[in-house]
Design an enzyme around this catalytic site. Structure first.
Site, PDB file in Angstrom:
ATOM      1  N   ASP A 109     -21.513  22.102 -36.703  1.00 56.16           N
ATOM      2  CA  ASP A 109     -20.665  22.898 -35.809  1.00 56.16           C
ATOM      3  C   ASP A 109     -19.922  23.936 -36.641  1.00 56.16           C
ATOM      4  O   ASP A 109     -19.062  23.599 -37.454  1.00 56.16           O
ATOM      5  CB  ASP A 109     -19.679  21.981 -35.086  1.00 56.16           C
TER       6      ASP A 109
ATOM      7  N   HIS B  44     -22.366  23.909 -32.273  1.00 50.52           N
ATOM      8  CA  HIS B  44     -21.228  23.780 -31.363  1.00 50.52           C
ATOM      9  C   HIS B  44     -21.686  23.708 -29.906  1.00 50.52           C
ATOM     10  O   HIS B  44     -21.180  22.895 -29.127  1.00 50.52           O
ATOM     11  CB  HIS B  44     -20.294  24.979 -31.556  1.00 50.52           C
TER      12      HIS B  44
ATOM     13  N   SER C  56     -15.354  21.681 -26.269  1.00 49.91           N
ATOM     14  CA  SER C  56     -14.563  22.633 -27.040  1.00 49.91           C
ATOM     15  C   SER C  56     -13.118  22.688 -26.521  1.00 49.91           C
ATOM     16  O   SER C  56     -12.412  21.674 -26.528  1.00 49.91           O
ATOM     17  CB  SER C  56     -15.249  24.000 -27.003  1.00 49.91           C
TER      18      SER C  56
END
Length: 299
Positions: A250, A279, A120
């Site tokens: 995601d 995610h 991320s």
């Protein structure tokens, strides 16, 4: 600065691995920030350096660090400034400082030829570190569910998310961070809001725990850092091997505007996608992600 942790580091009482080398401690940045790190494994083993997502900490890599430690690697992970056990400074919550903080840890530990793995926001940190500090100490890079090349909608990025999405994130951090940090992992982060999903209360609470350890100011500013930083040139100029891993479901960093584009921009990139993965797939699907990471690192 987290009370107790910094004092123990300064007074030489950090944990050791029995060889005199520290398993955890602090590196001091050029602007005086104490960055907490974990450093596990043989000193002469190949190094994997992990970069966590917003608003978490090095603890989010438990499933990967234990796996790769058992495979004979030396594993390193740090808490980003203002996150986890690192100094809760009020400023410097931007990608330039994040990259420079990584360099401080790398230089402190003297790690060479590491594979840098970012999830991320951590994926943005990885590629910006490579661009800002060069590839001489980096063997490969891995971007997992990562924010590059650019999340927010602009004239040059019309497919991005509207700035109001991130403004709302900041509003929720400012108004009731504790509740927001319950709702995110209980819902879209791990895909627990999907039909048929079985939420793990332990995973949800661990996400909340990590988030609440950090500074609200760092997390508030970090939203701008991960959403508005344009990593396009960083990706274009990366000549090292880059693995882009992204879940097709995601809901936090949509694949079409991030992973797909990153793989197209980096000249030596390989893309792996995962149907139905959320995610937070390094946690929910650790066995799959670890196996694919190991294959890329060994290749």
């Amino acid at each position: 600065m987290v009370p107790g942790f910094a004092r123990s580091a300064q007074h030489g009482t950090t944990s050791t691995n029995g060889t005199g080398d520290t398993d955890m401690g602090y590196a001091t940045t050029t602007d005086g920030v104490e960055i907490f790190y974990k450093d596990w494994g043989p000193r002469d083993a190949p190094v994997i350096f992990f970069h966590h997502g917003w608003p978490l900490s090095a603890d989010d890599w438990d499933a990967q660090m234990l796996f790769f430690l058992a495979e004979g690697y030396r594993v390193v992970a740090h808490d980003r400034r203002g996150h986890g056990r690192s100094s809760q400074v009020w400023d410097g919550h931007d990608m330039d400082h994040y990259a420079d903080d990584v360099a401080a840890v790398v230089n402190h530990l003297g790690v060479q030829g590491a594979v840098h793995v970012g999830h991320s926001t951590g994926g943005g940190e990885v590629i910006h570190y490579v661009a800002r500090h060069g590839e001489d100490k980096v063997a490969k890079a891995v971007l997992i569910s990562a924010v590059p090349p650019l999340m927010v909608k602009t004239n040059d990025n019309p497919d991005g998310l509207d700035k109001s999405v991130f403004d709302d994130f900041q509003s929720q951090v400012a108004s009731n961070r504790a509740q927001f940090y319950q709702d995110v992992p209980a819902g879209p982060f791990y895909g627990y809001n999907r039909d048929g999903a079985t939420p793990s209360e332990g995973i949800i609470r661990n996400w909340w725990r990590q988030g609440m350890m950090g500074s609200a100011k760092a997390h508030y500013d970090g939203i701008v850092a991960f959403s508005q930083t344009d990593f396009t040139e960083d990706l274009k100029n990366a000549s090292l091997p880059v693995l882009v891993m992204h879940g097709e479901d995601d809901q936090i960093v949509p694949f079409e505007l991030s992973g797909k584009k990153s793989a197209e921009l980096a000249p030596n990139a390989m893309l792996k996608t995962y149907p139905g993965f959320p995610h937070g797939m390094p946690t929910t699907h650790a066995d799959t992600i670890n196996a694919d990471l190991l294959a890329f690192i060994r290749d």
